[in-house]
Scaffold this active site. Structure first.
Site, PDB file in Angstrom:
ATOM      1  N   GLY A  97      34.966 -83.154  -3.250  1.00 40.25           N
ATOM      2  CA  GLY A  97      36.092 -82.405  -3.862  1.00 40.25           C
ATOM      3  C   GLY A  97      35.955 -80.996  -2.988  1.00 40.25           C
ATOM      4  N   SER A  98      36.034 -79.914  -3.773  1.00 45.94           N
ATOM      5  CA  SER A  98      36.231 -78.683  -3.322  1.00 45.94           C
ATOM      6  C   SER A  98      35.030 -77.887  -3.222  1.00 45.94           C
ATOM      7  CB  SER A  98      37.085 -77.679  -4.248  1.00 45.94           C
ATOM      8  OG  SER A  98      36.345 -77.701  -5.551  1.00 45.94           O
ATOM      9  N   ASN A  99      34.776 -76.879  -2.162  1.00 51.21           N
ATOM     10  CA  ASN A  99      33.694 -76.352  -1.852  1.00 51.21           C
ATOM     11  C   ASN A  99      32.747 -75.623  -3.319  1.00 51.21           C
ATOM     12  OD1 ASN A  99      34.568 -76.579   0.941  1.00 51.21           O
ATOM     13  ND2 ASN A  99      32.622 -75.964   1.009  1.00 51.21           N
ATOM     14  N   CYS A 106      41.406 -84.158   3.408  1.00 45.20           N
ATOM     15  CA  CYS A 106      40.442 -83.207   3.831  1.00 45.20           C
ATOM     16  C   CYS A 106      40.360 -83.100   5.204  1.00 45.20           C
ATOM     17  CB  CYS A 106      39.051 -83.776   3.198  1.00 45.20           C
ATOM     18  SG  CYS A 106      38.902 -85.486   3.667  1.00 45.20           S
ATOM     19  N   ASN A 161      43.175 -86.735  -4.160  1.00 45.77           N
ATOM     20  CA  ASN A 161      43.556 -87.086  -3.042  1.00 45.77           C
ATOM     21  C   ASN A 161      43.464 -88.373  -2.471  1.00 45.77           C
ATOM     22  OD1 ASN A 161      41.087 -86.310  -2.090  1.00 45.77           O
ATOM     23  ND2 ASN A 161      42.257 -85.642  -0.017  1.00 45.77           N
ATOM     24  N   GLU A 202      30.867 -83.854   0.020  1.00 42.84           N
ATOM     25  CA  GLU A 202      31.750 -83.818   1.001  1.00 42.84           C
ATOM     26  C   GLU A 202      32.837 -82.885   0.328  1.00 42.84           C
ATOM     27  OE1 GLU A 202      31.796 -84.331   4.230  1.00 42.84           O
ATOM     28  OE2 GLU A 202      30.002 -85.640   4.324  1.00 42.84           O
ATOM     29  N   GLU A 229      28.662 -90.590   4.709  1.00 35.95           N
ATOM     30  CA  GLU A 229      29.455 -91.653   3.768  1.00 35.95           C
ATOM     31  C   GLU A 229      29.674 -92.734   4.719  1.00 35.95           C
ATOM     32  OE1 GLU A 229      31.784 -88.904   0.893  1.00 35.95           O
ATOM     33  OE2 GLU A 229      30.594 -90.557  -0.115  1.00 35.95           O
TER      34      GLU A 229
HETATM   35  P1  NAD Z   1      37.806 -80.377  -7.064  1.00 36.72           P
HETATM   36  O1  NAD Z   1      36.516 -79.879  -6.615  1.00 36.72           O
HETATM   37  O2  NAD Z   1      38.681 -79.538  -8.085  1.00 36.72           O
HETATM   38  O3  NAD Z   1      37.412 -81.857  -8.143  1.00 36.72           O
HETATM   39  C1  NAD Z   1      36.713 -82.701  -7.414  1.00 36.72           C
HETATM   40  C2  NAD Z   1      36.199 -83.355  -8.855  1.00 36.72           C
HETATM   41  O4  NAD Z   1      35.064 -82.850  -9.466  1.00 36.72           O
HETATM   42  C3  NAD Z   1      37.080 -83.778  -9.975  1.00 36.72           C
HETATM   43  O5  NAD Z   1      36.825 -85.547 -10.464  1.00 36.72           O
HETATM   44  C4  NAD Z   1      36.615 -82.874 -10.975  1.00 36.72           C
HETATM   45  O6  NAD Z   1      37.201 -83.381 -12.176  1.00 36.72           O
HETATM   46  C5  NAD Z   1      35.183 -82.734 -10.664  1.00 36.72           C
HETATM   47  N1  NAD Z   1      34.754 -81.533 -11.362  1.00 36.72           N
HETATM   48  C6  NAD Z   1      35.349 -80.370 -11.390  1.00 36.72           C
HETATM   49  N2  NAD Z   1      34.384 -79.446 -12.156  1.00 36.72           N
HETATM   50  C7  NAD Z   1      33.225 -80.110 -11.953  1.00 36.72           C
HETATM   51  C8  NAD Z   1      32.038 -79.579 -12.543  1.00 36.72           C
HETATM   52  N3  NAD Z   1      31.734 -78.419 -13.094  1.00 36.72           N
HETATM   53  N4  NAD Z   1      31.010 -80.815 -12.615  1.00 36.72           N
HETATM   54  C9  NAD Z   1      31.149 -81.800 -11.802  1.00 36.72           C
HETATM   55  N5  NAD Z   1      32.708 -82.172 -11.684  1.00 36.72           N
HETATM   56  C10 NAD Z   1      33.447 -81.385 -11.597  1.00 36.72           C
HETATM   57  O7  NAD Z   1      38.521 -81.042  -5.883  1.00 36.72           O
HETATM   58  P2  NAD Z   1      39.984 -81.717  -5.967  1.00 36.72           P
HETATM   59  O8  NAD Z   1      40.964 -80.503  -6.159  1.00 36.72           O
HETATM   60  O9  NAD Z   1      40.165 -82.891  -6.869  1.00 36.72           O
HETATM   61  O10 NAD Z   1      40.216 -82.035  -4.563  1.00 36.72           O
HETATM   62  C11 NAD Z   1      40.611 -81.476  -3.499  1.00 36.72           C
HETATM   63  C12 NAD Z   1      39.244 -80.977  -2.443  1.00 36.72           C
HETATM   64  O11 NAD Z   1      38.562 -82.289  -2.165  1.00 36.72           O
HETATM   65  C13 NAD Z   1      39.693 -80.436  -1.206  1.00 36.72           C
HETATM   66  O12 NAD Z   1      38.869 -79.266  -1.057  1.00 36.72           O
HETATM   67  C14 NAD Z   1      39.429 -81.528  -0.174  1.00 36.72           C
HETATM   68  O13 NAD Z   1      39.283 -80.959   1.104  1.00 36.72           O
HETATM   69  C15 NAD Z   1      38.293 -82.035  -0.827  1.00 36.72           C
HETATM   70  N6  NAD Z   1      37.907 -83.567  -0.222  1.00 36.72           N
HETATM   71  C16 NAD Z   1      37.007 -83.646   0.724  1.00 36.72           C
HETATM   72  C17 NAD Z   1      36.841 -84.931   1.163  1.00 36.72           C
HETATM   73  C18 NAD Z   1      35.926 -85.021   2.431  1.00 36.72           C
HETATM   74  O14 NAD Z   1      35.233 -86.319   2.496  1.00 36.72           O
HETATM   75  N7  NAD Z   1      35.348 -83.966   2.954  1.00 36.72           N
HETATM   76  C19 NAD Z   1      37.533 -86.141   1.104  1.00 36.72           C
HETATM   77  C20 NAD Z   1      38.882 -85.787   0.087  1.00 36.72           C
HETATM   78  C21 NAD Z   1      38.822 -84.721  -0.620  1.00 36.72           C
END
Ligand code: NAD
Length: 489
Positions: A226-228, A282, A150, A248, A460
């Site tokens: 990324g996601s939780n 996010c 995103n 994060e 960060e």
């Molecule tokens: P996601 O968790 O699906 O993926 C994030 C990254 O992790 C991707 O590069 C993905 O390929 C990688 N990944 C997936 N499985 C993995 C594994 N087993 N080991 C290591 N890496 C792996 O998240 P998304 O759908 O790309 O992003 C959306 C999420 O990100 C939302 O929950 C959003 O709130 C969060 N987000 C948080 C912030 C913040 O600063 N808090 C900022 C932006 C997005």
């Protein structure tokens, strides 16, 4: 068009895995990129390259490391429009937002470049006689950096720039949906003079490439956004090898509208915070808590502004909201709309696919009213243009509602009262708090991150973001010539 492959040890390579086709979410007939993905062997080669380059890179004086970032800033500034256009085609957000994101990423490169002059520890008094005591910061080693789709440009900037200036080498995995925008950053840093091996990018699946980066003993510092579910597992795996980790993750950010708020401005804030980037931030405003006395008028204004939003391809300057990123995200958004309906919530705007907006993943900006803490829409992150409205009668109730979720990234209040605003900044359970503006935003020099299940590890951005990639060494220099520590008695 940027390179379509992975970048290992200073060379662009064609990954040996399957070719991934990335389409424009606003126009499914347009293939934006065809990426040959990397496999585990290539991820291992990238880690080996980063390990080999690290001793050389950490020996480069920090101001000189910063100067490479400064050169990257100059190059990136000449490519703002090009990168923003690519970002819009790859991720879908409207061009004005994409431009804002590119500039924010450049600001992170700029800030971190300057930190090359400031990386340091503290001089402190010692208990011992004739002893100088101080700390220095040293780079940890190879950093594993994993980012979401995103913020495909700025998130890599805000992680990679501090790692590099701190003296870490990097293995970076961008999100599979947005590798092309991320590749621009690699090209720019290469052109700015970053030596081969210091920064490596591996494009491929999270499960394979991500896991390889996370579990490898050489990656002693890990930064994830990324996601939780993915972040929690990564945190566990990082802990097993005692790596330093920052994650994060999601948000469920509340915006409070008090009875003394300027309602027009509050509506503007909700529209920008809730539907900007199609709600895929996010920090997006996803819950609106509104005072009973102003609720009817506020919702009238909000629904009118929401239904007036123009959806379409983000490259069209008249478009106000783009598509969501892909079919999976669209399915998630639609499933939450069904969940909300089944829970008996009142749909007051949107709720359907916006098929007339184009041949893409378009969803109407959607609002549900009557949401309370027992509803899933109140508690769970949707990550799309779906807003939940709740009602309160006192400030205390508003804070209880705002803090009544497990996430804690950002929050916001609209009020004219100084006392209420000030109390809110103290009472809100979130890493960031906004007064009379939406819950979104971050700046290169300010710490960014959340509390609760949103974030673990250091903040960060800002100085903390650079310090994360370092470890402290405490130094004692005894000039008493006595050969031992002589304590003052
Ligand atoms: P996601 O968790 O699906 O993926 C994030 C990254 O992790 C991707 O590069 C993905 O390929 C990688 N990944 C997936 N499985 C993995 C594994 N087993 N080991 C290591 N890496 C792996 O998240 P998304 O759908 O790309 O992003 C959306 C999420 O990100 C939302 O929950 C959003 O709130 C969060 N987000 C948080 C912030 C913040 O600063 N808090 C900022 C932006 C997005």
């Amino acid at each position: 068009m940027p390179h379509q492959g992975s970048y290992i040890n200073g060379k662009w390579i064609t990954g040996s895995g399957k070719v991934q086709r990335n389409v424009n979410p606003a126009d499914l007939s347009e293939v934006v990129a065809e990426f040959p993905t990397a496999q585990i062997a290539e991820a291992l080669a990238a880690i080996a390259a980063a390990e080999a380059a690290w001793p050389m890179w950490k020996a480069v004086p920090a101001p000189e490391r910063g100067r490479i970032l400064a050169r990257a800033v100059a190059i990136a500034r000449t490519r703002i429009d090009e990168i923003a256009t690519l970002l819009t085609r790859e991720e879908g957000k409207i061009l004005a937002e994409a431009k804002g994101e590119v500039i924010k990423g450049i600001n992170c490169l700029d800030f971190c470049g300057g930190q090359g002059y400031r990386l340091g520890g503290k001089v402190l008094p010692s208990e011992a006689v004739d002893t100088a005591a101080y700390t220095i910061r040293q780079p940890i080693g190879v950093a594993g950096i994993i980012t979401p789709w995103n913020f495909p440009w700025s998130n890599p900037c805000w992680k990679i720039a501090p790692a590099l200036v701190a003296g870490c080498s990097v293995v970076f995995k961008p999100a599979s949906a947005t590798p092309l925008t991320a590749s621009c950053l690699i090209e720019i840093l290469e052109e700015a003079g970053l030596p081969a091996g210091v920064l490596n990018m591996v494009v491929g699946s999270g499960a394979e490439i991500g896991d390889t980066i996370v579990n490898h003993p050489a990656t002693k510092v890990l930064s994830f956004t990324g996601s939780n579910p993915v972040g929690s597992r990564l945190y566990e795996n990082g802990a097993k090898k005692l790596a330093k980790v920052t994650c994060e993750m999601g948000g469920k950010n509340a915006l409070i509208v008090m009875d003394d708020a300027d309602l027009e401005r509050a509506v503007q804030g909700v529209i920008g915070g809730g539907f900007g980037s199609s709600g895929q931030r996010c920090t997006a405003t996803s819950r609106v808590l509104v005072h009973t006395d102003v609720k009817a008028r506020f919702l009238e204004l909000l629904v009118a502004a929401t239904t007036a939003l123009k959806l379409g391809n983000g490259l069209d300057p008249t478009t106000q909201m783009g598509p969501v990123v892909d079919q999976d995200q669209l399915n998630t958004d639609l499933s939450y709309i069904e969940i909300a309906k089944n829970e008996g919530l009142k749909l007051i705007a949107g709720g359907s696919l916006a098929t007339s907006a184009g041949n893409g993943y378009f969803l109407e900006p959607t609002i549900f009213d009557g949401v309370n803490p027992s509803h899933r829409l109140f508690q769970e992150e949707v990550f799309g243009p779906v807003l939940a409205v709740s009602e309160f009668s006192t400030y205390e109730e508003a804070i209880e509602l705002a803090n009544g979720v497990a996430f804690g990234l950002s929050s916001s209040i609209y009020t004219k009262g100084l006392v209420t605003a000030q109390r809110f900044t103290q009472d809100t359970h979130s890493g960031m708090a906004h007064v009379n503006e939406p819950s979104i935003g971050g700046e290169a020099q300010l710490p960014f991150g959340g509390v609760g299940i949103t974030g673990v590890g250091d903040r960060e951005m800002g100085e903390d973001g650079v310090n994360f990639y370092t470890q402290i060494k405490t130094i004692f220099i005894n000039y008493s010539l006595s050969g031992e520590r002589s304590m003052f008695r």
